[in-house]
Scaffold this motif. Structure first.
Motif, PDB file in Angstrom:
ATOM      1  N   ASN A  19      25.280 -15.836  14.536  1.00 54.77           N
ATOM      2  CA  ASN A  19      25.359 -16.918  15.665  1.00 54.77           C
ATOM      3  C   ASN A  19      25.369 -16.042  17.120  1.00 54.77           C
ATOM      4  O   ASN A  19      24.792 -16.530  18.153  1.00 54.77           O
ATOM      5  N   GLY A  20      26.111 -15.053  16.998  1.00 56.79           N
ATOM      6  CA  GLY A  20      26.099 -14.086  18.120  1.00 56.79           C
ATOM      7  C   GLY A  20      24.973 -12.965  18.187  1.00 56.79           C
ATOM      8  O   GLY A  20      23.941 -13.013  17.531  1.00 56.79           O
ATOM      9  N   THR A  21      25.323 -11.957  18.956  1.00 56.15           N
ATOM     10  CA  THR A  21      24.305 -10.714  19.132  1.00 56.15           C
ATOM     11  C   THR A  21      24.585  -9.782  18.113  1.00 56.15           C
ATOM     12  O   THR A  21      25.376  -9.562  17.537  1.00 56.15           O
ATOM     13  N   VAL A  22      23.606  -9.269  17.911  1.00 55.26           N
ATOM     14  CA  VAL A  22      23.507  -8.176  16.683  1.00 55.26           C
ATOM     15  C   VAL A  22      23.693  -6.883  17.343  1.00 55.26           C
ATOM     16  O   VAL A  22      22.939  -6.507  18.346  1.00 55.26           O
ATOM     17  N   GLY A  23      24.553  -6.044  17.134  1.00 53.89           N
ATOM     18  CA  GLY A  23      24.921  -4.742  17.853  1.00 53.89           C
ATOM     19  C   GLY A  23      24.489  -3.416  17.024  1.00 53.89           C
ATOM     20  O   GLY A  23      23.733  -3.423  16.183  1.00 53.89           O
ATOM     21  N   ASN A  24      25.004  -2.545  17.345  1.00 57.69           N
ATOM     22  CA  ASN A  24      24.691  -1.011  16.897  1.00 57.69           C
ATOM     23  C   ASN A  24      24.854  -0.808  15.270  1.00 57.69           C
ATOM     24  O   ASN A  24      24.200  -0.178  14.727  1.00 57.69           O
ATOM     25  N   LYS A  25      25.998  -1.528  14.742  1.00 58.72           N
ATOM     26  CA  LYS A  25      26.300  -1.526  13.363  1.00 58.72           C
ATOM     27  C   LYS A  25      25.149  -1.635  12.426  1.00 58.72           C
ATOM     28  O   LYS A  25      24.828  -0.981  11.632  1.00 58.72           O
ATOM     29  N   ALA A  26      24.382  -2.858  12.815  1.00 51.23           N
ATOM     30  CA  ALA A  26      23.141  -3.131  12.108  1.00 51.23           C
ATOM     31  C   ALA A  26      21.908  -2.029  12.059  1.00 51.23           C
ATOM     32  O   ALA A  26      21.456  -1.757  11.125  1.00 51.23           O
ATOM     33  N   VAL A  30      16.354  -7.541  10.823  1.00 55.05           N
ATOM     34  CA  VAL A  30      15.506  -8.770  11.253  1.00 55.05           C
ATOM     35  C   VAL A  30      16.763  -9.634  11.287  1.00 55.05           C
ATOM     36  O   VAL A  30      17.796  -9.690  10.567  1.00 55.05           O
ATOM     37  N   THR A  31      16.748 -10.575  12.219  1.00 50.06           N
ATOM     38  CA  THR A  31      17.656 -11.332  12.678  1.00 50.06           C
ATOM     39  C   THR A  31      17.115 -12.776  12.947  1.00 50.06           C
ATOM     40  O   THR A  31      15.961 -13.087  13.263  1.00 50.06           O
ATOM     41  N   ASN A  32      17.840 -13.865  13.190  1.00 46.54           N
ATOM     42  CA  ASN A  32      17.687 -15.207  13.785  1.00 46.54           C
ATOM     43  C   ASN A  32      18.177 -15.120  15.070  1.00 46.54           C
ATOM     44  O   ASN A  32      17.763 -16.098  15.782  1.00 46.54           O
ATOM     45  N   SER A  33      18.832 -14.149  15.584  1.00 47.32           N
ATOM     46  CA  SER A  33      19.484 -14.074  16.765  1.00 47.32           C
ATOM     47  C   SER A  33      18.829 -13.254  17.682  1.00 47.32           C
ATOM     48  O   SER A  33      17.689 -12.874  17.777  1.00 47.32           O
ATOM     49  N   VAL A  34      19.635 -12.539  18.648  1.00 45.75           N
ATOM     50  CA  VAL A  34      18.950 -11.530  19.660  1.00 45.75           C
ATOM     51  C   VAL A  34      19.888 -10.242  19.464  1.00 45.75           C
ATOM     52  O   VAL A  34      21.064 -10.356  18.923  1.00 45.75           O
ATOM     53  N   PHE A  35      19.365  -9.228  20.089  1.00 47.43           N
ATOM     54  CA  PHE A  35      20.075  -7.907  20.040  1.00 47.43           C
ATOM     55  C   PHE A  35      20.691  -7.386  21.201  1.00 47.43           C
ATOM     56  O   PHE A  35      20.267  -7.703  22.312  1.00 47.43           O
ATOM     57  N   THR A  36      21.638  -6.764  21.036  1.00 45.87           N
ATOM     58  CA  THR A  36      22.611  -6.218  22.333  1.00 45.87           C
ATOM     59  C   THR A  36      21.474  -5.212  22.850  1.00 45.87           C
ATOM     60  O   THR A  36      20.864  -4.531  22.408  1.00 45.87           O
ATOM     61  N   LYS A  37      21.553  -4.808  24.212  1.00 44.34           N
ATOM     62  CA  LYS A  37      21.162  -3.736  24.888  1.00 44.34           C
ATOM     63  C   LYS A  37      21.204  -2.502  24.185  1.00 44.34           C
ATOM     64  O   LYS A  37      20.480  -1.672  24.129  1.00 44.34           O
ATOM     65  N   SER A  38      22.417  -2.338  23.760  1.00 42.99           N
ATOM     66  CA  SER A  38      23.034  -0.932  23.261  1.00 42.99           C
ATOM     67  C   SER A  38      22.151  -0.792  21.867  1.00 42.99           C
ATOM     68  O   SER A  38      21.775   0.305  21.415  1.00 42.99           O
ATOM     69  N   ALA A  39      22.107  -1.917  21.108  1.00 41.88           N
ATOM     70  CA  ALA A  39      21.287  -1.890  19.859  1.00 41.88           C
ATOM     71  C   ALA A  39      19.841  -1.494  20.053  1.00 41.88           C
ATOM     72  O   ALA A  39      19.358  -0.786  19.260  1.00 41.88           O
ATOM     73  N   GLU A  77       0.908  -1.179   0.014  1.00 45.99           N
ATOM     74  CA  GLU A  77       0.074  -0.193  -0.269  1.00 45.99           C
ATOM     75  C   GLU A  77       1.041   1.249  -0.174  1.00 45.99           C
ATOM     76  O   GLU A  77       1.638   1.405  -0.897  1.00 45.99           O
ATOM     77  N   ASP A  78       0.808   2.006   1.074  1.00 43.50           N
ATOM     78  CA  ASP A  78       1.655   3.250   0.975  1.00 43.50           C
ATOM     79  C   ASP A  78       2.801   3.180   1.918  1.00 43.50           C
ATOM     80  O   ASP A  78       3.264   4.336   2.039  1.00 43.50           O
ATOM     81  N   ARG A  79       3.230   2.018   2.203  1.00 44.53           N
ATOM     82  CA  ARG A  79       4.264   1.807   3.171  1.00 44.53           C
ATOM     83  C   ARG A  79       5.335   1.230   2.339  1.00 44.53           C
ATOM     84  O   ARG A  79       5.349   0.349   1.753  1.00 44.53           O
ATOM     85  N   ARG A  80       6.696   1.980   2.767  1.00 43.31           N
ATOM     86  CA  ARG A  80       8.065   1.502   2.183  1.00 43.31           C
ATOM     87  C   ARG A  80       8.861   1.186   3.287  1.00 43.31           C
ATOM     88  O   ARG A  80       9.016   1.992   4.147  1.00 43.31           O
ATOM     89  N   VAL A  81       9.319   0.078   3.244  1.00 39.81           N
ATOM     90  CA  VAL A  81      10.270  -0.496   4.247  1.00 39.81           C
ATOM     91  C   VAL A  81      11.639  -0.930   3.903  1.00 39.81           C
ATOM     92  O   VAL A  81      11.458  -1.781   2.888  1.00 39.81           O
ATOM     93  N   VAL A  82      12.608  -0.480   4.518  1.00 35.87           N
ATOM     94  CA  VAL A  82      13.873  -0.799   4.324  1.00 35.87           C
ATOM     95  C   VAL A  82      14.504  -1.988   5.240  1.00 35.87           C
ATOM     96  O   VAL A  82      14.278  -1.675   6.659  1.00 35.87           O
ATOM     97  N   ILE A  83      14.928  -3.058   4.837  1.00 37.28           N
ATOM     98  CA  ILE A  83      15.311  -4.151   5.785  1.00 37.28           C
ATOM     99  C   ILE A  83      16.677  -4.502   5.658  1.00 37.28           C
ATOM    100  O   ILE A  83      16.965  -4.799   4.738  1.00 37.28           O
ATOM    101  N   GLN A  84      17.343  -4.561   6.811  1.00 38.40           N
ATOM    102  CA  GLN A  84      18.890  -5.241   6.934  1.00 38.40           C
ATOM    103  C   GLN A  84      18.629  -6.593   7.846  1.00 38.40           C
ATOM    104  O   GLN A  84      17.856  -6.627   8.656  1.00 38.40           O
ATOM    105  N   CYS A  85      19.010  -7.553   6.889  1.00 39.95           N
ATOM    106  CA  CYS A  85      18.995  -8.949   7.374  1.00 39.95           C
ATOM    107  C   CYS A  85      20.418  -9.248   8.043  1.00 39.95           C
ATOM    108  O   CYS A  85      21.326  -9.076   7.521  1.00 39.95           O
ATOM    109  N   LYS A  86      20.363  -9.974   9.310  1.00 42.99           N
ATOM    110  CA  LYS A  86      21.583 -10.292  10.015  1.00 42.99           C
ATOM    111  C   LYS A  86      21.336 -11.840  10.502  1.00 42.99           C
ATOM    112  O   LYS A  86      20.661 -12.125  11.364  1.00 42.99           O
ATOM    113  N   PHE A  87      21.928 -12.646   9.682  1.00 42.53           N
ATOM    114  CA  PHE A  87      22.058 -13.964  10.215  1.00 42.53           C
ATOM    115  C   PHE A  87      23.006 -14.324  10.975  1.00 42.53           C
ATOM    116  O   PHE A  87      24.234 -14.599  10.490  1.00 42.53           O
TER     117      PHE A  87
END
Length: 150
Positions: A84-91, A110-119, A72-82
């Motif tokens: 084994n560890g945590t996903v941080g600020n860079k993503a 979006v990830t298969n993992s978890v994000f850091t508190k800082s992220a 519809e009227d929504r445009r989304v940019v997605i960064q995928c991170k596959f």
């Protein structure tokens, strides 16, 4: 004879890493041993099944975007991170920059993992949505609620 390479809006050749006409883009099943690109395909497939027009970016010159999805009227940019560890600020930084570059009001990591508190802190401050891949079918409901809007 091979089909002509797709072109961008200015008539330049758009040499995509994955050609949408190749059999390699058939539905991908989630697997802990998949590659990063296979994870991107998997996420794209989930979005398409949920009614989004979702396309992989070429992989270079995309300023951090892996998937651009529209509904519809929504445009989304997605960064995928596959990961084994945590996903941080860079993503988070990559998704935010990619959304600005692509003129998209929504930025998602979006990830298969978890994000850091800082992220989580950085994403909250900058309006970037952090998601597990299992939540992708509900992306429309999530962005409609206002989450992930820069």
């Amino acid at each position: 004879m091979l089909p002509e390479a797709p072109q961008d809006n200015e008539g330049r050749s758009n040499n995509r890493i994955i050609d949408r006409h190749q059999p390699a883009e058939q539905t991908v099943e989630f697997d802990d041993t998949m590659t990063g690109r296979e994870f991107e395909l998997y996420c794209r497939d989930i979005l398409q099944e949920a009614g989004w027009r979702a396309a992989l970016t070429p992989g270079s010159g995309d300023q951090g975007a892996d998937i651009i999805a529209e509904k519809e009227d929504r445009r989304v940019v997605i960064q995928c991170k596959f990961y084994n560890g945590t996903v941080g600020n860079k993503a988070v930084q990559e998704a935010y920059a990619a959304a600005a570059f692509q003129d998209a009001p929504y930025a998602v990591v979006v990830t298969n993992s978890v994000f850091t508190k800082s992220a989580h802190q950085l994403a909250h401050k900058n309006g970037v949505l952090l998601m597990h891949h299992s939540d992708l079918p509900r992306l429309e409901l999530i962005v409609t609620s206002g989450a992930g809007s820069r």
